[in-house]
Design a protein around this motif. Structure first.
Motif, PDB file in Angstrom:
ATOM      1  N   UNK A 166       0.819  -1.216   0.000  1.00 59.03           N
ATOM      2  CA  UNK A 166       0.000   0.000   0.000  1.00 59.03           C
ATOM      3  C   UNK A 166       0.852   1.265   0.000  1.00 59.03           C
ATOM      4  N   UNK A 167       2.168   1.101  -0.040  1.00 59.70           N
ATOM      5  CA  UNK A 167       3.047   2.268  -0.013  1.00 59.70           C
ATOM      6  C   UNK A 167       3.274   2.823   1.375  1.00 59.70           C
ATOM      7  N   UNK A 168       2.919   2.054   2.412  1.00 65.81           N
ATOM      8  CA  UNK A 168       3.106   2.508   3.795  1.00 65.81           C
ATOM      9  C   UNK A 168       4.512   2.147   4.271  1.00 65.81           C
ATOM     10  N   UNK A 169       5.177   3.051   4.984  1.00 66.45           N
ATOM     11  CA  UNK A 169       6.509   2.749   5.507  1.00 66.45           C
ATOM     12  C   UNK A 169       6.456   1.534   6.425  1.00 66.45           C
ATOM     13  N   UNK A 170       7.451   0.677   6.326  1.00 63.94           N
ATOM     14  CA  UNK A 170       7.592  -0.475   7.220  1.00 63.94           C
ATOM     15  C   UNK A 170       8.810  -0.225   8.093  1.00 63.94           C
ATOM     16  N   UNK A 171       8.594  -0.092   9.383  1.00 64.40           N
ATOM     17  CA  UNK A 171       9.682   0.194  10.315  1.00 64.40           C
ATOM     18  C   UNK A 171      10.308  -1.101  10.811  1.00 64.40           C
ATOM     19  N   UNK A 172      11.587  -1.243  10.576  1.00 63.67           N
ATOM     20  CA  UNK A 172      12.355  -2.364  11.104  1.00 63.67           C
ATOM     21  C   UNK A 172      13.648  -1.797  11.692  1.00 63.67           C
ATOM     22  N   UNK A 173      14.491  -2.670  12.207  1.00 67.24           N
ATOM     23  CA  UNK A 173      15.771  -2.205  12.730  1.00 67.24           C
ATOM     24  C   UNK A 173      16.627  -1.576  11.632  1.00 67.24           C
ATOM     25  N   UNK A 174      16.398  -1.987  10.397  1.00 67.24           N
ATOM     26  CA  UNK A 174      17.129  -1.401   9.273  1.00 67.24           C
ATOM     27  C   UNK A 174      16.846   0.090   9.154  1.00 67.24           C
ATOM     28  N   UNK A 175      15.590   0.468   9.342  1.00 63.59           N
ATOM     29  CA  UNK A 175      15.189   1.864   9.190  1.00 63.59           C
ATOM     30  C   UNK A 175      15.974   2.775  10.129  1.00 63.59           C
ATOM     31  N   UNK A 176      16.271   2.291  11.320  1.00 69.85           N
ATOM     32  CA  UNK A 176      16.990   3.095  12.306  1.00 69.85           C
ATOM     33  C   UNK A 176      18.461   3.266  11.963  1.00 69.85           C
ATOM     34  N   UNK A 177      18.969   2.442  11.042  1.00 71.33           N
ATOM     35  CA  UNK A 177      20.392   2.489  10.672  1.00 71.33           C
ATOM     36  C   UNK A 177      20.641   3.258   9.380  1.00 71.33           C
ATOM     37  N   UNK A 178      19.596   3.768   8.759  1.00 68.02           N
ATOM     38  CA  UNK A 178      19.730   4.475   7.483  1.00 68.02           C
ATOM     39  C   UNK A 178      20.004   5.953   7.715  1.00 68.02           C
ATOM     40  N   UNK A 179      20.930   6.493   6.944  1.00 74.46           N
ATOM     41  CA  UNK A 179      21.180   7.937   6.935  1.00 74.46           C
ATOM     42  C   UNK A 179      20.731   8.442   5.565  1.00 74.46           C
ATOM     43  N   UNK A 180      19.543   9.017   5.534  1.00 69.16           N
ATOM     44  CA  UNK A 180      19.011   9.464   4.252  1.00 69.16           C
ATOM     45  C   UNK A 180      17.599   9.991   4.373  1.00 69.16           C
ATOM     46  N   UNK A 181      17.048  10.342   3.241  1.00 69.02           N
ATOM     47  CA  UNK A 181      15.706  10.903   3.150  1.00 69.02           C
ATOM     48  C   UNK A 181      14.676   9.906   3.678  1.00 69.02           C
ATOM     49  N   UNK A 182      13.575  10.411   4.205  1.00 68.74           N
ATOM     50  CA  UNK A 182      12.486   9.545   4.649  1.00 68.74           C
ATOM     51  C   UNK A 182      11.398   9.494   3.584  1.00 68.74           C
ATOM     52  N   UNK A 183      10.567   8.481   3.668  1.00 70.94           N
ATOM     53  CA  UNK A 183       9.449   8.385   2.738  1.00 70.94           C
ATOM     54  C   UNK A 183       8.485   9.554   2.932  1.00 70.94           C
ATOM     55  N   UNK A 184       8.329   9.994   4.170  1.00 67.63           N
ATOM     56  CA  UNK A 184       7.442  11.131   4.441  1.00 67.63           C
ATOM     57  C   UNK A 184       7.934  12.393   3.727  1.00 67.63           C
ATOM     58  N   UNK A 185       9.238  12.580   3.657  1.00 68.71           N
ATOM     59  CA  UNK A 185       9.783  13.741   2.950  1.00 68.71           C
ATOM     60  C   UNK A 185       9.510  13.645   1.446  1.00 68.71           C
ATOM     61  N   UNK A 186       9.602  12.443   0.912  1.00 70.98           N
ATOM     62  CA  UNK A 186       9.309  12.271  -0.515  1.00 70.98           C
ATOM     63  C   UNK A 186       7.828  12.509  -0.804  1.00 70.98           C
TER      64      UNK A 186
END
Length: 309
Positions: free
Chosen positions: A243-263
């Motif tokens: 559905x295009x909804x962000x999926x939060x996992x431990x990976x998400x916390x380790x990313x340095x970059x734009x968020x889906x909400x910003x896009x």
């Protein structure tokens, strides 16, 4: 570079590209070394003084318009598929460069993510109007390709383009390290600018080892957890479901970059993908408001047409 150097660059480029003279002949006529000729020709390409455009056959524009209408998008550009991935990627890159030139205006703030296709597209863009280019993701080196830091440096060489780099890996070891990197002033400034983009260029990757640049970089446990949580695709290291909804996992916390909400908050997001496997991820990106323009190949377009029924 002095005015004399600029004039010589133009003259050497004219000799080589328009008059068909060899580098040896140009060097002799101009009283310079062959090495200098080669360097001037390379600079002319890098600065957009010389633009070489490879134009593969374009698919039916009406087909793209019909698909855009069915998906509720502004535009779908369809490039020709080829027998090999490299040629397909190059064809998509040419279409992406065209789309970027159409949407980037004087004074725009442009967000650029990294993929091999985006990297290839920059070779076809040529000169841009005066604008700010924001690096949307940290560096994730891929064997045989460049990375986002190299890409942002290419933009930095373009006259009138101001860049905002993210001096960090895309993925770091743990959440605390990522949070610390995001607090660094230069990185924080660049990522904050992603709240105010006019245009963004991103790639959509199907969530699998062969079609996502992030998937092979994480542990099997993280891969399994993401798949179990319903992830179908990723964009700039951010995972999302059908559905295009962000999926939060431990990976998400380790990313340095734009968020889906910003896009989602960006007026114009050009998303690319090729091959039939990426189609569900592209549809999900559309459903989630992550993208409003798609640049795809014929195979992806055919799969999208089936999904959009």
């Amino acid at each position: 570079m002095t005015q004399n150097d600029s004039n010589l660059m133009v003259e050497v480029s004219t000799d080589y590209y328009l008059d068909g003279r060899s580098k040896v002949e140009i060097a002799r006529r101009r009283g310079i070394s062959r090495f200098q000729v080669a360097r001037l020709l390379a600079q002319a390409r890098e600065l957009g003084v010389v633009r070489i455009e490879i134009t593969p056959p374009r698919a039916d524009g009406e087909r793209g318009a019909r698909l855009a209408a069915r998906l509720g998008l502004r535009e779908v550009l369809i490039a020709a598929s080829a027998e090999d991935v490299t040629t397909t990627r190059e064809n998509v890159a040419v279409e992406l460069a065209r789309a970027a030139r159409e949407h980037i205006a004087e004074g725009s703030t442009v967000g650029i993510s990294w993929s091999r296709t985006v990297e290839a597209a920059v070779r076809h863009i040529g000169r841009l109007p005066h604008c700010d280019v924001v690096q949307l993701v940290g560096a994730l080196p891929v064997e045989g390709s460049g990375n986002s830091l190299g890409l942002i440096n290419t933009f930095a060489q373009m006259p009138g383009v101001r860049t905002w780099p993210v001096w960090s890996p895309l993925l770091v070891a743990d959440a605390a390290t990522a949070a610390g990197m995001r607090r660094q002033p230069e990185i924080a400034d660049a990522l904050a600018r992603a709240d105010h983009l006019d245009v963004a260029v991103v790639a959509i990757g199907h969530w699998s080892e062969r079609t996502s640049t992030v998937f092979p970089q994480i542990s099997p446990k993280e891969q399994q957890a993401a798949t179990a949580a319903g992830v179908v695709a990723e964009c700039s290291g951010r995972l999302f479901d059908a559905a295009g909804r962000p999926v939060r996992t431990s990976l998400d916390e380790r990313v340095v970059g734009v968020t889906l909400e910003q896009l989602v908050g960006t007026p114009e997001v050009i998303a690319i993908g090729y091959g039939s496997a990426v189609a569900p991820g592209l549809v999900a990106a559309v459903r989630g408001g992550i993208a409003n323009t798609l640049v795809v190949d014929d195979a992806a377009a055919t799969a999208l047409e089936s999904l959009a029924l």
